[in-house]
Design a protein around this motif. Structure first.
Motif, PDB file in Angstrom:
ATOM      1  N   ARG A  84       0.829  -1.205   0.000  1.00  0.00           N
ATOM      2  CA  ARG A  84       0.000   0.000   0.000  1.00  0.00           C
ATOM      3  C   ARG A  84       0.859   1.249   0.000  1.00  0.00           C
ATOM      4  O   ARG A  84       0.580   2.209  -0.716  1.00  0.00           O
ATOM      5  CB  ARG A  84      -0.902  -0.002   1.242  1.00  0.00           C
ATOM      6  CG  ARG A  84      -2.336  -0.236   0.945  1.00  0.00           C
ATOM      7  CD  ARG A  84      -3.280  -0.001   2.096  1.00  0.00           C
ATOM      8  NE  ARG A  84      -2.734  -0.023   3.428  1.00  0.00           N
ATOM      9  CZ  ARG A  84      -2.704  -1.087   4.233  1.00  0.00           C
ATOM     10  NH1 ARG A  84      -3.171  -2.239   3.805  1.00  0.00           N
ATOM     11  NH2 ARG A  84      -2.207  -1.005   5.444  1.00  0.00           N
ATOM     12  N   TYR A  85       1.923   1.239   0.799  1.00  0.00           N
ATOM     13  CA  TYR A  85       2.845   2.376   0.867  1.00  0.00           C
ATOM     14  C   TYR A  85       3.472   2.630  -0.504  1.00  0.00           C
ATOM     15  O   TYR A  85       3.515   3.762  -0.973  1.00  0.00           O
ATOM     16  CB  TYR A  85       3.932   2.090   1.912  1.00  0.00           C
ATOM     17  CG  TYR A  85       5.017   3.134   1.972  1.00  0.00           C
ATOM     18  CD1 TYR A  85       4.830   4.304   2.679  1.00  0.00           C
ATOM     19  CD2 TYR A  85       6.236   2.943   1.326  1.00  0.00           C
ATOM     20  CE1 TYR A  85       5.825   5.268   2.747  1.00  0.00           C
ATOM     21  CE2 TYR A  85       7.232   3.901   1.372  1.00  0.00           C
ATOM     22  CZ  TYR A  85       7.026   5.050   2.094  1.00  0.00           C
ATOM     23  OH  TYR A  85       8.015   6.006   2.148  1.00  0.00           O
ATOM     24  N   ARG A  96       2.386   1.660  -3.495  1.00  0.00           N
ATOM     25  CA  ARG A  96       1.373   2.071  -4.460  1.00  0.00           C
ATOM     26  C   ARG A  96       1.047   3.561  -4.328  1.00  0.00           C
ATOM     27  O   ARG A  96       0.962   4.279  -5.310  1.00  0.00           O
ATOM     28  CB  ARG A  96       0.103   1.246  -4.260  1.00  0.00           C
ATOM     29  CG  ARG A  96      -0.311   0.467  -5.467  1.00  0.00           C
ATOM     30  CD  ARG A  96      -1.644  -0.244  -5.352  1.00  0.00           C
ATOM     31  NE  ARG A  96      -2.162  -0.524  -4.028  1.00  0.00           N
ATOM     32  CZ  ARG A  96      -1.977  -1.667  -3.366  1.00  0.00           C
ATOM     33  NH1 ARG A  96      -1.288  -2.653  -3.902  1.00  0.00           N
ATOM     34  NH2 ARG A  96      -2.497  -1.841  -2.177  1.00  0.00           N
ATOM     35  N   ARG A  97       0.886   4.023  -3.082  1.00  0.00           N
ATOM     36  CA  ARG A  97       0.590   5.444  -2.868  1.00  0.00           C
ATOM     37  C   ARG A  97       1.777   6.313  -3.255  1.00  0.00           C
ATOM     38  O   ARG A  97       1.612   7.389  -3.810  1.00  0.00           O
ATOM     39  CB  ARG A  97       0.202   5.686  -1.414  1.00  0.00           C
ATOM     40  CG  ARG A  97      -1.193   5.144  -1.124  1.00  0.00           C
ATOM     41  CD  ARG A  97      -1.764   5.564   0.172  1.00  0.00           C
ATOM     42  NE  ARG A  97      -1.907   7.011   0.254  1.00  0.00           N
ATOM     43  CZ  ARG A  97      -2.127   7.644   1.397  1.00  0.00           C
ATOM     44  NH1 ARG A  97      -2.223   6.964   2.515  1.00  0.00           N
ATOM     45  NH2 ARG A  97      -2.256   8.953   1.410  1.00  0.00           N
ATOM     46  N   ASN A  98       2.991   5.832  -2.972  1.00  0.00           N
ATOM     47  CA  ASN A  98       4.193   6.572  -3.344  1.00  0.00           C
ATOM     48  C   ASN A  98       4.263   6.725  -4.865  1.00  0.00           C
ATOM     49  O   ASN A  98       4.529   7.814  -5.380  1.00  0.00           O
ATOM     50  CB  ASN A  98       5.428   5.845  -2.822  1.00  0.00           C
ATOM     51  CG  ASN A  98       6.713   6.611  -3.037  1.00  0.00           C
ATOM     52  OD1 ASN A  98       6.738   7.628  -3.698  1.00  0.00           O
ATOM     53  ND2 ASN A  98       7.781   6.093  -2.490  1.00  0.00           N
ATOM     54  N   ARG A 105       1.758   6.582  -6.992  1.00  0.00           N
ATOM     55  CA  ARG A 105       0.653   7.424  -7.441  1.00  0.00           C
ATOM     56  C   ARG A 105       0.983   8.905  -7.258  1.00  0.00           C
ATOM     57  O   ARG A 105       0.761   9.713  -8.167  1.00  0.00           O
ATOM     58  CB  ARG A 105      -0.618   7.074  -6.670  1.00  0.00           C
ATOM     59  CG  ARG A 105      -1.856   7.715  -7.252  1.00  0.00           C
ATOM     60  CD  ARG A 105      -3.135   7.281  -6.551  1.00  0.00           C
ATOM     61  NE  ARG A 105      -3.202   5.851  -6.384  1.00  0.00           N
ATOM     62  CZ  ARG A 105      -3.510   5.243  -5.233  1.00  0.00           C
ATOM     63  NH1 ARG A 105      -3.780   5.934  -4.160  1.00  0.00           N
ATOM     64  NH2 ARG A 105      -3.555   3.930  -5.164  1.00  0.00           N
ATOM     65  N   ILE A 106       1.533   9.264  -6.108  1.00  0.00           N
ATOM     66  CA  ILE A 106       1.913  10.655  -5.842  1.00  0.00           C
ATOM     67  C   ILE A 106       3.003  11.100  -6.811  1.00  0.00           C
ATOM     68  O   ILE A 106       2.923  12.183  -7.407  1.00  0.00           O
ATOM     69  CB  ILE A 106       2.384  10.809  -4.380  1.00  0.00           C
ATOM     70  CG1 ILE A 106       1.212  10.618  -3.430  1.00  0.00           C
ATOM     71  CG2 ILE A 106       3.048  12.164  -4.147  1.00  0.00           C
ATOM     72  CD1 ILE A 106       1.629  10.418  -1.981  1.00  0.00           C
ATOM     73  N   THR A 151       3.671  15.539   1.783  1.00  0.00           N
ATOM     74  CA  THR A 151       2.881  14.326   1.611  1.00  0.00           C
ATOM     75  C   THR A 151       3.669  13.077   1.971  1.00  0.00           C
ATOM     76  O   THR A 151       3.147  12.168   2.619  1.00  0.00           O
ATOM     77  CB  THR A 151       2.375  14.233   0.163  1.00  0.00           C
ATOM     78  OG1 THR A 151       1.660  15.431  -0.147  1.00  0.00           O
ATOM     79  CG2 THR A 151       1.472  13.045  -0.031  1.00  0.00           C
ATOM     80  N   LEU A 173       2.920  10.292   4.780  1.00  0.00           N
ATOM     81  CA  LEU A 173       2.816   8.889   4.384  1.00  0.00           C
ATOM     82  C   LEU A 173       3.788   8.024   5.184  1.00  0.00           C
ATOM     83  O   LEU A 173       3.436   6.930   5.627  1.00  0.00           O
ATOM     84  CB  LEU A 173       3.080   8.749   2.880  1.00  0.00           C
ATOM     85  CG  LEU A 173       2.841   7.382   2.259  1.00  0.00           C
ATOM     86  CD1 LEU A 173       1.375   6.995   2.373  1.00  0.00           C
ATOM     87  CD2 LEU A 173       3.268   7.388   0.808  1.00  0.00           C
ATOM     88  N   GLU A 194       2.385   7.622   8.647  1.00  0.00           N
ATOM     89  CA  GLU A 194       1.199   6.768   8.596  1.00  0.00           C
ATOM     90  C   GLU A 194       1.571   5.291   8.517  1.00  0.00           C
ATOM     91  O   GLU A 194       0.899   4.442   9.098  1.00  0.00           O
ATOM     92  CB  GLU A 194       0.365   7.171   7.383  1.00  0.00           C
ATOM     93  CG  GLU A 194      -0.924   6.416   7.218  1.00  0.00           C
ATOM     94  CD  GLU A 194      -1.676   6.884   5.984  1.00  0.00           C
ATOM     95  OE1 GLU A 194      -2.166   6.010   5.232  1.00  0.00           O
ATOM     96  OE2 GLU A 194      -1.760   8.098   5.766  1.00  0.00           O
ATOM     97  N   HIS A 195       2.663   4.973   7.830  1.00  0.00           N
ATOM     98  CA  HIS A 195       3.069   3.579   7.647  1.00  0.00           C
ATOM     99  C   HIS A 195       4.214   3.169   8.566  1.00  0.00           C
ATOM    100  O   HIS A 195       4.760   2.078   8.419  1.00  0.00           O
ATOM    101  CB  HIS A 195       3.447   3.335   6.185  1.00  0.00           C
ATOM    102  CG  HIS A 195       2.251   3.352   5.281  1.00  0.00           C
ATOM    103  ND1 HIS A 195       1.415   2.287   5.124  1.00  0.00           N
ATOM    104  CD2 HIS A 195       1.728   4.336   4.492  1.00  0.00           C
ATOM    105  CE1 HIS A 195       0.449   2.590   4.298  1.00  0.00           C
ATOM    106  NE2 HIS A 195       0.624   3.837   3.901  1.00  0.00           N
TER     107      HIS A 195
END
Length: 85
Positions: free
Chosen positions: A9-10, A12-14, A16-17, A71, A75, A78-79
């Motif tokens: 998840r980390y 994937r979000r990285n 995407r950003i 961001t 992130l 959060e992780h």
């Protein structure tokens, strides 16, 4: 080594950003500058297209860097991978 669900998840979000910010960078660097050539009026004594390329793009680049740093810090926290101060 298998990645955990949190790590996936980390990552994937990285991605995407990063992809979003690279797209914004591309648009400001190439698309806006390309179409700004047709803007032929003067702005503070300079052609407007020059002003867009020289000033406007720099402001957007600084905002991109600020947004990415803020961001990614959130992130990371959060992780649970944030650096200790």
């Amino acid at each position: 080594m298998q990645l955990t669900q949190t790590q996936k998840r980390y990552w994937r979000r990285n991605l995407r950003i990063t992809s979003l910010l690279l797209a914004i960078w591309f648009v400001m660097t190439f698309v806006v500058a390309y179409f700004a050539r047709e803007l032929s009026f003067t702005f503070f004594g300079w052609p407007f297209s020059f002003w867009v390329a020289a000033q406007g793009a720099l402001i957007v680049y600084v905002v991109i860097i600020w947004y990415y740093a803020r961001t990614m810090n959130r992130l990371d926290q959060e992780h649970g991978v944030a650096e200790e101060e």
